[in-house]
Design an enzyme around this catalytic site. Sequence first.
Site, PDB file in Angstrom:
ATOM      1  N   ASN A  62     -53.092 -22.716  39.490  1.00 32.81           N
ATOM      2  CA  ASN A  62     -53.940 -22.860  38.315  1.00 32.81           C
ATOM      3  C   ASN A  62     -53.240 -22.271  37.098  1.00 32.81           C
ATOM      4  O   ASN A  62     -52.507 -21.280  37.174  1.00 32.81           O
ATOM      5  CB  ASN A  62     -55.339 -22.260  38.529  1.00 32.81           C
ATOM      6  CG  ASN A  62     -55.367 -20.795  38.893  1.00 32.81           C
ATOM      7  OD1 ASN A  62     -54.565 -20.307  39.678  1.00 32.81           O
ATOM      8  ND2 ASN A  62     -56.332 -20.075  38.331  1.00 32.81           N
ATOM      9  N   GLU A  64     -54.265 -21.249  33.265  1.00 33.84           N
ATOM     10  CA  GLU A  64     -55.331 -21.032  32.293  1.00 33.84           C
ATOM     11  C   GLU A  64     -54.777 -21.010  30.865  1.00 33.84           C
ATOM     12  O   GLU A  64     -53.574 -20.849  30.656  1.00 33.84           O
ATOM     13  CB  GLU A  64     -56.055 -19.720  32.591  1.00 33.84           C
ATOM     14  CG  GLU A  64     -56.772 -19.739  33.921  1.00 33.84           C
ATOM     15  CD  GLU A  64     -57.507 -18.455  34.236  1.00 33.84           C
ATOM     16  OE1 GLU A  64     -58.244 -18.446  35.220  1.00 33.84           O
ATOM     17  OE2 GLU A  64     -57.353 -17.453  33.509  1.00 33.84           O
ATOM     18  N   CYS A  73     -56.703 -26.780  37.059  1.00 34.29           N
ATOM     19  CA  CYS A  73     -56.806 -26.269  38.427  1.00 34.29           C
ATOM     20  C   CYS A  73     -55.516 -26.513  39.206  1.00 34.29           C
ATOM     21  O   CYS A  73     -54.792 -27.471  38.948  1.00 34.29           O
ATOM     22  CB  CYS A  73     -57.950 -26.960  39.163  1.00 34.29           C
ATOM     23  SG  CYS A  73     -59.569 -26.738  38.422  1.00 34.29           S
ATOM     24  N   GLU A  75     -55.127 -27.650  42.201  1.00 30.13           N
ATOM     25  CA  GLU A  75     -55.124 -28.915  42.928  1.00 30.13           C
ATOM     26  C   GLU A  75     -54.656 -30.068  42.042  1.00 30.13           C
ATOM     27  O   GLU A  75     -53.850 -30.894  42.465  1.00 30.13           O
ATOM     28  CB  GLU A  75     -56.530 -29.215  43.467  1.00 30.13           C
ATOM     29  CG  GLU A  75     -57.044 -28.165  44.433  1.00 30.13           C
ATOM     30  CD  GLU A  75     -57.835 -27.033  43.776  1.00 30.13           C
ATOM     31  OE1 GLU A  75     -58.703 -26.464  44.459  1.00 30.13           O
ATOM     32  OE2 GLU A  75     -57.585 -26.715  42.590  1.00 30.13           O
ATOM     33  N   CYS A 110     -62.781 -28.049  43.029  1.00 25.87           N
ATOM     34  CA  CYS A 110     -63.962 -28.288  42.199  1.00 25.87           C
ATOM     35  C   CYS A 110     -64.265 -29.788  42.185  1.00 25.87           C
ATOM     36  O   CYS A 110     -63.495 -30.602  42.699  1.00 25.87           O
ATOM     37  CB  CYS A 110     -63.737 -27.762  40.787  1.00 25.87           C
ATOM     38  SG  CYS A 110     -62.553 -28.737  39.814  1.00 25.87           S
ATOM     39  N   CYS A 113     -61.479 -31.990  40.641  1.00 32.69           N
ATOM     40  CA  CYS A 113     -60.327 -32.132  41.547  1.00 32.69           C
ATOM     41  C   CYS A 113     -60.659 -33.061  42.704  1.00 32.69           C
ATOM     42  O   CYS A 113     -59.813 -33.849  43.145  1.00 32.69           O
ATOM     43  CB  CYS A 113     -59.891 -30.764  42.069  1.00 32.69           C
ATOM     44  SG  CYS A 113     -59.135 -29.732  40.790  1.00 32.69           S
TER      45      CYS A 113
END
Length: 157
Positions: A62, A64, A73, A75, A110, A113
Amino acid sequence: MERKELIVDYNEYASVAELAADERELMERAMEAARGAYAPYSRFHVGAAVRMADGTLVTGSNQENIAYPSGLCAERVAMYSASAQHPGLAMTAMAVVGYNEGEYCEASPCGACRQVMAEYEQRDGHEMTLLCYLAGGRIRRIKGVKSLLPFTFEAQL
C-alpha cells in the site's frame, strides 16, 4: 419470488507452513512486500503478491498520500503492476497480508480491490486463488473473487 442462497467455499490452514510450496512462496513474498509499504498516516502496512500464469511473481504494497484518497491499496498496486509488466498474461493467484507494529496481521482486499480482481478474472477467463493472512497466523484460501464479492459489475469486454 424465488429464494436463492450463497455459499462461500474456502479452506483455512493453521499456518503458512501448511500451504503447498508455491502458495507458501507467494505468501512469503507478500510478507516481504508488507514491510516495504508506505503508510505514514494509517500505520497499517499491507503487502500483496500476484502469481502469473508463467510462474512470475509480482509484488505490491500500500502507498498512502497526504491527499487522501490518492493512495492505493497493495492488491491494486500488485495487480496493476502485473498487468503493466506482463500484458496479456493471466494472474492465477494472489496473497495478502497486513503488517502492524512489527507483527503480521489479518488483511483482506477491500471492495474496490475485489472489483479489480473480478475484472481480471473475467478478462483472463478463470478464477484466481486468493490467500489471506488471518489472526494467529492462519491462512484463508479462497478460489475466485465471487466468493468475496458475489454481485460484481460485469465488464463488456
